[in-house]
Write a protein that holds these residues in place. Structure first.
Motif, mmCIF file in Angstrom:
data_model
loop_
_atom_site.group_PDB
_atom_site.id
_atom_site.type_symbol
_atom_site.label_atom_id
_atom_site.label_comp_id
_atom_site.label_asym_id
_atom_site.label_seq_id
_atom_site.Cartn_x
_atom_site.Cartn_y
_atom_site.Cartn_z
ATOM 1 N N LYS A 149 -82.730 8.861 -13.494
ATOM 2 C CA LYS A 149 -81.452 8.189 -13.220
ATOM 3 C C LYS A 149 -81.453 6.780 -13.768
ATOM 4 O O LYS A 149 -80.449 6.274 -14.232
ATOM 5 C CB LYS A 149 -81.201 8.133 -11.713
ATOM 6 N N ALA A 150 -82.585 6.136 -13.698
ATOM 7 C CA ALA A 150 -82.682 4.744 -14.142
ATOM 8 C C ALA A 150 -82.932 4.627 -15.638
ATOM 9 O O ALA A 150 -83.231 3.565 -16.136
ATOM 10 C CB ALA A 150 -83.810 4.048 -13.386
ATOM 11 N N GLY A 151 -82.793 5.727 -16.360
ATOM 12 C CA GLY A 151 -82.983 5.650 -17.795
ATOM 13 C C GLY A 151 -84.414 5.846 -18.195
ATOM 14 O O GLY A 151 -84.844 5.392 -19.248
ATOM 15 N N GLY A 152 -85.226 6.531 -17.366
ATOM 16 C CA GLY A 152 -86.629 6.757 -17.673
ATOM 17 C C GLY A 152 -86.802 7.860 -18.687
ATOM 18 O O GLY A 152 -85.850 8.342 -19.290
ATOM 19 N N THR A 153 -88.038 8.305 -18.836
ATOM 20 C CA THR A 153 -88.349 9.250 -19.908
ATOM 21 C C THR A 153 -88.672 10.640 -19.390
ATOM 22 O O THR A 153 -89.178 11.464 -20.121
ATOM 23 C CB THR A 153 -89.553 8.730 -20.712
ATOM 24 N N SER A 154 -88.411 10.891 -18.091
ATOM 25 C CA SER A 154 -88.719 12.213 -17.564
ATOM 26 C C SER A 154 -87.880 13.275 -18.252
ATOM 27 O O SER A 154 -86.673 13.143 -18.388
ATOM 28 C CB SER A 154 -88.449 12.243 -16.052
ATOM 29 N N LYS A 155 -88.528 14.343 -18.707
ATOM 30 C CA LYS A 155 -87.828 15.422 -19.393
ATOM 31 C C LYS A 155 -87.637 16.631 -18.485
ATOM 32 O O LYS A 155 -86.960 17.580 -18.843
ATOM 33 C CB LYS A 155 -88.607 15.839 -20.642
ATOM 34 N N GLU A 156 -88.237 16.568 -17.292
ATOM 35 C CA GLU A 156 -88.219 17.727 -16.428
ATOM 36 C C GLU A 156 -86.892 17.860 -15.696
ATOM 37 O O GLU A 156 -86.458 18.944 -15.368
ATOM 38 C CB GLU A 156 -89.369 17.630 -15.421
ATOM 39 N N THR A 157 -86.233 16.722 -15.405
ATOM 40 C CA THR A 157 -84.993 16.759 -14.658
ATOM 41 C C THR A 157 -83.967 15.887 -15.361
ATOM 42 O O THR A 157 -84.217 14.718 -15.608
ATOM 43 C CB THR A 157 -85.211 16.231 -13.223
ATOM 44 N N LYS A 158 -82.829 16.433 -15.664
ATOM 45 C CA LYS A 158 -81.777 15.672 -16.313
ATOM 46 C C LYS A 158 -80.631 15.490 -15.337
ATOM 47 O O LYS A 158 -80.105 16.451 -14.790
ATOM 48 C CB LYS A 158 -81.286 16.389 -17.574
ATOM 49 N N THR A 159 -80.262 14.208 -15.107
ATOM 50 C CA THR A 159 -79.225 13.901 -14.140
ATOM 51 C C THR A 159 -77.991 13.389 -14.866
ATOM 52 O O THR A 159 -78.086 12.551 -15.766
ATOM 53 C CB THR A 159 -79.723 12.825 -13.155
ATOM 54 N N ASP A 160 -76.845 13.880 -14.471
ATOM 55 C CA ASP A 160 -75.599 13.422 -15.072
ATOM 56 C C ASP A 160 -75.341 11.971 -14.702
ATOM 57 O O ASP A 160 -75.783 11.492 -13.647
ATOM 58 C CB ASP A 160 -74.442 14.291 -14.594
ATOM 59 N N PRO A 161 -74.612 11.227 -15.544
ATOM 60 C CA PRO A 161 -74.300 9.829 -15.238
ATOM 61 C C PRO A 161 -73.570 9.692 -13.906
ATOM 62 O O PRO A 161 -72.810 10.577 -13.500
ATOM 63 C CB PRO A 161 -73.406 9.400 -16.410
ATOM 64 N N LEU A 162 -73.802 8.579 -13.248
ATOM 65 C CA LEU A 162 -73.148 8.288 -11.978
ATOM 66 C C LEU A 162 -71.647 8.137 -12.205
ATOM 67 O O LEU A 162 -71.210 7.406 -13.100
ATOM 68 C CB LEU A 162 -73.727 7.005 -11.380
ATOM 69 N N GLN A 163 -70.861 8.818 -11.401
ATOM 70 C CA GLN A 163 -69.406 8.736 -11.480
ATOM 71 C C GLN A 163 -68.869 8.241 -10.149
ATOM 72 O O GLN A 163 -69.302 8.686 -9.086
ATOM 73 C CB GLN A 163 -68.798 10.103 -11.813
ATOM 74 N N ILE A 164 -67.948 7.299 -10.193
ATOM 75 C CA ILE A 164 -67.317 6.805 -8.973
ATOM 76 C C ILE A 164 -65.808 6.831 -9.141
ATOM 77 O O ILE A 164 -65.285 6.898 -10.269
ATOM 78 C CB ILE A 164 -67.780 5.371 -8.634
ATOM 79 N N LYS A 165 -65.106 6.793 -8.036
ATOM 80 C CA LYS A 165 -63.646 6.824 -8.068
ATOM 81 C C LYS A 165 -63.098 5.497 -8.579
ATOM 82 O O LYS A 165 -63.697 4.441 -8.390
ATOM 83 C CB LYS A 165 -63.104 7.113 -6.675
ATOM 84 N N ALA A 166 -61.951 5.575 -9.213
ATOM 85 C CA ALA A 166 -61.286 4.362 -9.683
ATOM 86 C C ALA A 166 -60.978 3.458 -8.490
ATOM 87 O O ALA A 166 -60.669 3.929 -7.385
ATOM 88 C CB ALA A 166 -60.006 4.720 -10.425
ATOM 89 N N VAL A 167 -61.085 2.161 -8.719
ATOM 90 C CA VAL A 167 -60.891 1.206 -7.638
ATOM 91 C C VAL A 167 -60.077 0.028 -8.155
ATOM 92 O O VAL A 167 -60.154 -0.325 -9.351
ATOM 93 C CB VAL A 167 -62.255 0.727 -7.089
ATOM 94 N N THR A 168 -59.284 -0.559 -7.296
ATOM 95 C CA THR A 168 -58.550 -1.789 -7.629
ATOM 96 C C THR A 168 -58.768 -2.792 -6.513
ATOM 97 O O THR A 168 -59.025 -2.420 -5.360
ATOM 98 C CB THR A 168 -57.041 -1.530 -7.789
ATOM 99 N N PHE A 169 -58.664 -4.062 -6.865
ATOM 100 C CA PHE A 169 -58.883 -5.126 -5.887
ATOM 101 C C PHE A 169 -57.663 -6.030 -5.839
ATOM 102 O O PHE A 169 -57.088 -6.374 -6.890
ATOM 103 C CB PHE A 169 -60.121 -5.944 -6.259
ATOM 104 N N PRO A 170 -57.254 -6.458 -4.658
ATOM 105 C CA PRO A 170 -56.086 -7.342 -4.544
ATOM 106 C C PRO A 170 -56.440 -8.766 -4.939
ATOM 107 O O PRO A 170 -57.607 -9.119 -5.108
ATOM 108 C CB PRO A 170 -55.750 -7.256 -3.054
#
Length: 613
Positions: A68-89
């Motif tokens: 997840k942190a951009g390491g070199t493990s080839k055994e497990t591939k994790t999709d990029p973190l996705q979060i909901k759109a957000v707005t701030f007042p």
């Protein structure tokens, strides 16, 4: 764990106590000795099996985390973190100069002792503001350096109080739409130029590359630091947040390095033996009070052989005591007490002329042997006092003695500027994994990176970008690679990361410790470019991403830029939050063109509050 719990149960049953509290033997203990041994063996085997199972699962978890942190493990591939759109007042209109950790609205919650209410006091999580700080009405893009040293837009820092109070001392004056800075100060009302000339006569090293880094305590509008830049001296101006003067905001608006801070009960956020020179021009710090504890902090941050410059009371008291509303006897006593304290800390009076006195910190550690006497004051700090611990660390009433193993930290032992910029400092070996080779590799790496950055953001290296912050530097490589640009860099080292800030200072750069789970010690709209390198990868387990991005938005100027270098796992989530704070971003490859790491090139839009006139 289960085995241990079973053993505890058996032990307890085997040693039951009678009503007198004395242990008594279990009536069937002899008969149960063999079954107990078998049970213990069985439980140990079960514990070993469960431990192996747990460790194997832990290894899988760590492997996923590295990936997840951009390491070199080839055994497990994790999709990029996705979060909901957000707005701030938008924040309320009175937040235009909001400084969360030095907020005047919260001062009454803290002690007045030694003005500690002016130190950092960050709001708890439930009081954090999730809003965007709007610029003042009529805000314009700042005037570019070097013209900005002498003038700025009034609407960008609309504070009339300081103009009314300090105009007679020529700090600044308002003319039309601008503030002008004639270069005056309390101790140099006729201009800082002649004042610096006199100082240079006393300390020739100011102009030959010997003196490179300086700290100005109680800086006013930082004219002293601004005029030293022409002489190759990089001065960091320090002043507390106040209700009216906004000294640090004026300094940064002019393009002069500055940070909010005060010498009070906590150490300044700098490593020991860092600055080549310290300066106080009638900064109103009571140097001789509280056992000289403020002088002890100056001693800690000043490198061996460094200079402390003082102008104002009690220097030249013979000619000025009447204007200080005091008596000549009182000022004479203050001067003698100051001299005695400085001598006890291994300072020697270097030179004195007119209103300026200069002391030099000893570069000979034999001077500190006198502090070992039982009745000496101030005493020598014990070996358990970490000299570089400076993030929410209390000032102790003792002398931090320079480490005798460091032979090249003293001012006279350092290469002159600019040679010291690319020379591996001695203290790099104090960093875990640090070496001359690692330093040189980092130095070379950043030359390549900055060359790539300039292709993606042509404003870098031009007068469009003056104030830069490297939010999580290692050795100050970005600042070193931009040395020839018309800019300066605030190098930030995380209080949770490897302590490399001393190395940054040894190469002639400036910076500070900081924890990005909190707000930075500056005003809104004070930096043109923010750069981070894997900050979310390293800190997201502690700091919530949205608060870091909101803080970046607070301190970034409208139309300013951010270069966000992150692992592919985090970069899309960061882009989503950036859109929520009204930034425009584009994703780019790094200079290596690898998939595991990407760049976000962002620009903050200029917008005005809905209530703006």
């Amino acid at each position: 764990m289960w085995a241990n719990r079973a053993v505890k149960m058996i032990t307890y049953s085997d040693t039951m106590k009678n009503k007198d509290g004395k242990p008594t033997a279990h009536p069937h203990k002899t008969c149960r000795t063999v079954p107990m041994a078998i049970m213990l063996v069985a439980l140990c085997a079960l514990s070993f099996y469960l431990g192996m199972l747990f460790c194997s699962q832990k290894d899988i978890y760590l492997s996923q985390a590295v990936d997840k942190a951009g390491g070199t493990s080839k055994e497990t591939k994790t999709d990029p973190l996705q979060i909901k759109a957000v707005t701030f007042p938008e924040c309320p209109s009175d937040f235009q100069d909001y400084t969360p950790c030095t907020d005047p609205k919260r001062w009454n919650k803290y002690s007045r002792h030694r003005f500690s209410f002016l130190e950092r006091h960050c709001p708890p999580l439930f009081e954090r503001k999730e809003c965007l700080v709007a610029p003042p009405d009529g805000y314009k893009s700042p005037i570019r350096w070097p013209k900005s040293r002498d003038e700025c837009w009034y609407r960008n820092v609309p504070y009339d109080w300081i103009n009314r109070q300090k105009s007679n001392q020529h700090w600044l004056k308002k003319e039309g739409e601008k503030f002008l800075f004639p270069g005056g100060g309390t101790m140099f009302p006729n201009g800082v130029g002649p004042y610096v000339d006199l100082m240079q006569d006393l300390i020739p090293g100011i102009n030959d590359g010997t003196i490179r880094t300086a700290i100005d305590t109680g800086c006013g509008v930082a004219s002293w630091g601004g005029y030293l830049l022409d002489r190759g001296v990089l001065a960091l101006s320090l002043a507390p947040r106040d209700n009216h003067e906004a000294q640090v905001q004026f300094a940064l608006e002019r393009g002069i390095p500055a940070i909010l801070g005060i010498i009070s009960t906590q150490r300044l956020p700098f490593p020991s033996n860092s600055f080549d020179m310290a300066h106080c021009s009638r900064c109103l710090i009571p140097w001789t009070e509280f056992g000289g504890i403020y002088l002890l902090e100056i001693h800690r941050v000043l490198r061996p052989g460094g200079f402390w410059v003082l102008s104002g009371p009690p220097v030249n008291y013979e000619n000025h005591w009447r204007g200080w509303n005091t008596t000549i006897e009182e000022q004479k006593s203050n001067y003698e007490k100051l001299q005695e304290l400085l001598s006890s800390m291994c300072f020697k009076l270097y030179k004195k002329k007119d209103d300026i006195a200069v002391w030099q910190k000893s570069s000979d550690n034999s001077c500190y042997k006198k502090l070992e006497a039982p009745d000496s004051y101030p005493p020598k700090c014990d070996d358990g006092t970490e000299p570089d611990s400076a993030w929410y660390t209390s000032i102790r009433p003792c002398v931090v003695v320079p480490n005798p193993k460091h032979k090249k930290v003293a001012l006279k032992s350092l290469p002159k500027w600019p040679q010291r910029l690319h020379t591996a400092p001695e203290r790099v070996s104090d960093v875990r994994g640090g070496s001359d080779g690692a330093f040189n590799h980092d130095d070379s790496k950043w030359k390549s990176r900055v060359k790539h950055y300039k292709k993606l953001l042509p404003a870098i290296g031009t007068d469009k970008i003056r104030n830069i912050m490297d939010m999580n530097t290692m050795y100050g490589g970005l600042a070193a690679a931009l040395n020839d640009a018309p800019s300066w860099v605030m190098n930030v080292v995380s209080s949770y990361a490897l302590n490399t800030l001393a190395t940054v200072y040894d190469r002639g750069l400036i910076g500070t410790y900081h924890d990005w789970c909190e707000a930075f010690s500056t005003y809104p709209r004070t930096y043109d470019l923010l750069h981070l390198d894997g900050l979310f990868t390293s800190e997201s387990h502690r700091c919530e991403m949205k608060y870091v991005m909101l803080e970046m938005d607070r301190i970034l100027r409208p139309n300013g830029y951010a270069i966000i270098r992150e692992s592919s796992y985090f970069v899309d989530a960061v882009a989503t939050i950036a859109k929520g704070v009204r930034w425009s971003c584009r994703k780019e490859d790094t200079e290596y063109g690898v998939e595991k790491e990407k760049l976000l090139i962002c620009q903050k839009k200029l917008w005005y509050s809905k209530t703006s006139s």
